[in-house]
Design a protein around this motif. Structure first.
Motif, mmCIF file in Angstrom:
data_model
loop_
_atom_site.group_PDB
_atom_site.id
_atom_site.type_symbol
_atom_site.label_atom_id
_atom_site.label_comp_id
_atom_site.label_asym_id
_atom_site.label_seq_id
_atom_site.Cartn_x
_atom_site.Cartn_y
_atom_site.Cartn_z
ATOM 1 N N PRO A 152 -8.382 28.227 36.388
ATOM 2 C CA PRO A 152 -7.490 27.606 35.399
ATOM 3 C C PRO A 152 -6.028 27.624 35.844
ATOM 4 C CG PRO A 152 -9.042 29.101 34.323
ATOM 5 C CD PRO A 152 -9.162 29.342 35.805
ATOM 6 N N LEU A 153 -5.342 26.510 35.620
ATOM 7 C CA LEU A 153 -3.937 26.383 36.013
ATOM 8 C C LEU A 153 -3.033 26.117 34.803
ATOM 9 C CD1 LEU A 153 -1.852 26.201 38.339
ATOM 10 C CD2 LEU A 153 -2.364 23.744 38.465
ATOM 11 N N TYR A 154 -3.378 25.100 34.022
ATOM 12 C CA TYR A 154 -2.644 24.792 32.792
ATOM 13 C C TYR A 154 -3.647 24.683 31.650
ATOM 14 C CZ TYR A 154 0.402 22.686 36.430
ATOM 15 O OH TYR A 154 1.142 22.441 37.561
ATOM 16 N N SER A 155 -3.334 25.263 30.505
ATOM 17 C CA SER A 155 -4.175 25.101 29.317
ATOM 18 C C SER A 155 -3.442 24.242 28.296
ATOM 19 C CB SER A 155 -4.511 26.458 28.695
ATOM 20 O OG SER A 155 -5.452 27.165 29.485
ATOM 21 N N MET A 156 -4.208 23.429 27.591
ATOM 22 C CA MET A 156 -3.638 22.528 26.597
ATOM 23 C C MET A 156 -4.582 22.424 25.415
ATOM 24 S SD MET A 156 -2.561 19.507 29.233
ATOM 25 C CE MET A 156 -1.808 19.935 30.815
ATOM 26 N N ALA A 157 -4.046 22.008 24.296
ATOM 27 C CA ALA A 157 -4.842 21.745 23.113
ATOM 28 C C ALA A 157 -4.231 20.566 22.391
ATOM 29 C CB ALA A 157 -4.881 22.975 22.200
ATOM 30 N N TYR A 158 -5.046 19.890 21.608
ATOM 31 C CA TYR A 158 -4.535 18.804 20.787
ATOM 32 C C TYR A 158 -3.831 19.357 19.557
ATOM 33 C CZ TYR A 158 -6.589 14.894 23.291
ATOM 34 O OH TYR A 158 -6.866 13.941 24.242
ATOM 35 N N ALA A 159 -2.806 18.623 19.126
ATOM 36 C CA ALA A 159 -2.114 18.920 17.882
ATOM 37 C C ALA A 159 -1.733 17.602 17.232
ATOM 38 C CB ALA A 159 -0.866 19.772 18.137
ATOM 39 N N LEU A 160 -1.368 17.685 15.961
ATOM 40 C CA LEU A 160 -0.857 16.531 15.243
ATOM 41 C C LEU A 160 0.668 16.594 15.266
ATOM 42 C CD1 LEU A 160 -1.398 14.063 13.332
ATOM 43 C CD2 LEU A 160 -1.093 15.682 11.446
ATOM 44 N N TYR A 161 1.288 15.637 15.939
ATOM 45 C CA TYR A 161 2.743 15.523 15.973
ATOM 46 C C TYR A 161 3.163 14.532 14.897
ATOM 47 C CZ TYR A 161 2.378 17.994 20.398
ATOM 48 O OH TYR A 161 2.112 18.943 21.359
ATOM 49 N N TYR A 162 4.167 14.884 14.099
ATOM 50 C CA TYR A 162 4.570 13.991 13.012
ATOM 51 C C TYR A 162 6.086 13.881 12.946
ATOM 52 C CZ TYR A 162 5.291 18.357 10.372
ATOM 53 O OH TYR A 162 5.712 19.608 9.966
ATOM 54 N N ASN A 163 6.547 12.673 12.651
ATOM 55 C CA ASN A 163 7.973 12.372 12.583
ATOM 56 C C ASN A 163 8.500 12.802 11.218
ATOM 57 O OD1 ASN A 163 10.403 10.701 11.919
ATOM 58 N ND2 ASN A 163 10.051 9.879 13.980
ATOM 59 N N LYS A 164 9.414 13.744 11.213
ATOM 60 C CA LYS A 164 9.899 14.313 9.953
ATOM 61 C C LYS A 164 10.614 13.280 9.084
ATOM 62 C CE LYS A 164 10.554 18.982 11.865
ATOM 63 N NZ LYS A 164 11.563 20.039 12.187
ATOM 64 N N ARG A 165 11.447 12.437 9.687
ATOM 65 C CA ARG A 165 12.203 11.453 8.908
ATOM 66 C C ARG A 165 11.272 10.422 8.289
ATOM 67 N NH1 ARG A 165 17.508 8.676 11.312
ATOM 68 N NH2 ARG A 165 18.262 10.766 10.779
ATOM 69 N N ILE A 166 10.295 9.943 9.058
ATOM 70 C CA ILE A 166 9.359 8.952 8.518
ATOM 71 C C ILE A 166 8.560 9.557 7.362
ATOM 72 C CG2 ILE A 166 7.328 7.541 9.018
ATOM 73 C CD1 ILE A 166 8.371 7.158 11.847
ATOM 74 N N PHE A 167 8.144 10.803 7.523
ATOM 75 C CA PHE A 167 7.427 11.476 6.437
ATOM 76 C C PHE A 167 8.308 11.566 5.189
ATOM 77 C CE2 PHE A 167 3.433 13.986 7.549
ATOM 78 C CZ PHE A 167 2.997 13.055 8.482
ATOM 79 N N ALA A 168 9.549 11.981 5.366
ATOM 80 C CA ALA A 168 10.447 12.132 4.219
ATOM 81 C C ALA A 168 10.701 10.794 3.531
ATOM 82 C CB ALA A 168 11.761 12.757 4.674
ATOM 83 N N ASP A 169 10.919 9.742 4.319
ATOM 84 C CA ASP A 169 11.180 8.420 3.756
ATOM 85 C C ASP A 169 9.985 7.906 2.957
ATOM 86 O OD1 ASP A 169 13.672 8.458 4.888
ATOM 87 O OD2 ASP A 169 13.155 7.134 6.562
ATOM 88 N N ALA A 170 8.776 8.318 3.361
ATOM 89 C CA ALA A 170 7.557 7.868 2.675
ATOM 90 C C ALA A 170 7.149 8.817 1.544
ATOM 91 C CB ALA A 170 6.412 7.726 3.677
ATOM 92 N N GLY A 171 7.902 9.896 1.367
ATOM 93 C CA GLY A 171 7.585 10.844 0.315
ATOM 94 C C GLY A 171 6.403 11.730 0.641
ATOM 95 N N VAL A 172 6.149 11.899 1.913
ATOM 96 C CA VAL A 172 5.061 12.787 2.351
ATOM 97 C C VAL A 172 5.672 14.152 2.648
ATOM 98 C CG1 VAL A 172 3.231 13.181 4.042
ATOM 99 C CG2 VAL A 172 3.770 10.841 3.300
ATOM 100 N N GLY A 173 5.282 15.159 1.883
ATOM 101 C CA GLY A 173 5.954 16.453 1.959
ATOM 102 C C GLY A 173 5.473 17.380 3.043
ATOM 103 N N GLN A 174 4.242 17.191 3.520
ATOM 104 C CA GLN A 174 3.701 18.098 4.534
ATOM 105 C C GLN A 174 2.653 17.355 5.358
ATOM 106 O OE1 GLN A 174 2.136 21.294 2.168
ATOM 107 N NE2 GLN A 174 0.292 20.192 1.560
#
Length: 438
Positions: A152-174
């Motif tokens: 093994p050299l590099y380990s990775m995992a998937y995550a959900l990346y989310y844009n904070k401003r777009i979430f706030a503008d759409a009223g999505v709190g989390q």
């Protein structure tokens, strides 16, 4: 494995079951030699935003290795779209490197060629011992019951990346914790004129990573316990349809993403065009494209219900890069020294920081440099809710056949053609027919 890559179609036609006897220019017996002790050839995979970025990261470290050992490393950074076929060609042509990066999902397939140095206890002892590496990374180094084909050299995992401003503008709190929440949030985001979720629909390997997770969450596997393809299992069909339905039915993935295969969804996210991205260790890539770390958040990939964990709560494949040595290298001792250097604590910190990945070496992973909250999501996923892709000899053919089937289903969705249970089953049946006979 980095999701930029798309396993080349030619991989299906190249034999993975014949032992290679002439790789890296070494002895015909495949035992390796030290005939060229002052040089090494290294094929590195494209980990950064570009090949040029990788060279900027790697060359200073290779120069450091040369200063320490007197061994000059000739570097070639190979694009993911070419890497698998280049390796397979090297296993039969005799024109290959001494050391190379491989996607960890290929370990068992390449192991079956007999071309790679097996890392037995004696070999591991030369680089500090097998127990230096975390279990999740070792689980993707080859078939069970055999000595690993790579380190093994590099380990990775998937995550959900989310844009904070777009979430706030759409009223999505989390960030959404379930797929139903993601779809509901996506509708709110689209109502504000932004795309909800990016995908690389034309990238077979990216497709495989996601449908593998969806299958786990539906209580299914693509292979039976004895390693036989089981692609038309009703739960597998349901899982694949659920993923493609994010475009075909739920409309949260834009139809244009059916043609994406080379990081376009990452660029869209970095430019603020879309709200969410499912990606492996994306921070360095986003930074290189000018996106501030303050602009986005990182959360676990959603599950159907409940919280991430084992079994149906798996939310990532065990992603990563392994370092392998061709068995008949002309610089066997130098190659071993190079693997030891690249997996040393100091280099693990430097390289994994550069690529926003996680060190698979326990002592390096525990360093404060990898203790940030964003990194904690990836580390926790690898430790508690990630599963290794099938470590079977036909894994690379599986990636190409099923990944291409999903690509074609996305193309149907983008063209407005119905994606039904029957059409998904037919696509998976065709993929299963492309698999090699047991």
């Amino acid at each position: 494995m980095r999701s930029i890559r798309a396993a080349a179609t030619g991989a299906v036609t190249l034999s993975l079951v014949l032992a290679a006897t002439a790789c890296g220019g070494g002895s015909s017996s495949g035992g390796g030699s030290n005939d060229s002790p002052k040089t090494l050839t290294y094929w590195a995979s494209n980990q950064g935003a570009s090949i040029a970025v990788d060279k900027q990261v790697l060359q200073p470290e290779l120069d450091k290795f040369q200063k320490q050992t007197g061994i000059k490393v000739k570097l070639e950074v190979v694009p993911w779209s070419d890497l698998l076929n280049r390796i397979l060609t090297a296993t039969t042509s005799g024109q290959g490197p001494d050391v190379l990066n491989i996607g960890n999902t290929w370990s068992a397939s390449l192991q079956s060629t007999g071309a790679l140095l097996p890392w037995d206890a004696k070999s591991f002892a030369k680089i500090g011992g097998k127990d230096r590496f975390v279990d999740s990374a070792l689980g993707s180094t080859g078939a069970a019951g055999k000595d690993p084909a790579a380190v093994p050299l590099y380990s990775m995992a998937y995550a959900l990346y989310y844009n904070k401003r777009i979430f706030a503008d759409a009223g999505v709190g989390q960030p959404p914790a379930t797929w139903a929440e993601l779809v509901a949030d996506g509708k709110k985001i689209q109502a504000k004129g932004k795309s909800a979720l990016g995908a690389e629909g034309a990238n077979p390997s990216e497709n495989i990573h996601h449908v593998f997770v969806f299958a786990k969450q539906h209580g299914a596997d693509f292979f039976t316990a004895d390693g036989k393809p089981d692609f038309t299992n009703p739960k597998v069909v349901e899982a694949v349809k659920s993923y493609v339905d994010l475009m075909a039915k739920d409309k949260v993935i834009p139809t244009g993403d059916a043609e994406y295969a080379q990081n376009q969804s990452v660029s869209d996210f970095a430019k603020g065009k879309q709200a969410m991205l499912l990606w492996q260790s994306a921070s360095a890539n986003l930074k290189s494209q000018g996106m501030s770390e303050d602009a986005y958040g990182i959360a676990p990939v959603p599950v159907i219900s409940g919280t991430p964990g084992t079994g149906p709560q798996v939310n990532s494949m065990v992603a990563g890069i392994n370092l392998a040595v061709f068995k008949n290298t002309h610089n066997l001792d130098g190659a071993t020294k190079f693997v030891k250097f690249m997996t040393s604590d100091d280099e693990q910190k430097i390289l994994n920081t550069a690529y926003s990945s996680i060190p698979p070496v326990k002592s390096a992973q525990a360093d404060a440099a990898f203790g940030a909250p964003a990194t904690a999501v990836l580390k926790n996923t690898l430790a508690t809710s990630a599963a290794a892709l099938p470590q079977v000899a036909s894994e690379s053919q599986f990636e190409t056949a099923v990944g291409t089937a999903v690509k074609d289903l996305f193309a149907d969705a983008a063209a407005g053609r119905a994606v039904t249970t029957d059409s998904v089953k037919a696509a998976l049946q065709k993929a299963q027919q492309q698999m090699p006979a047991a």
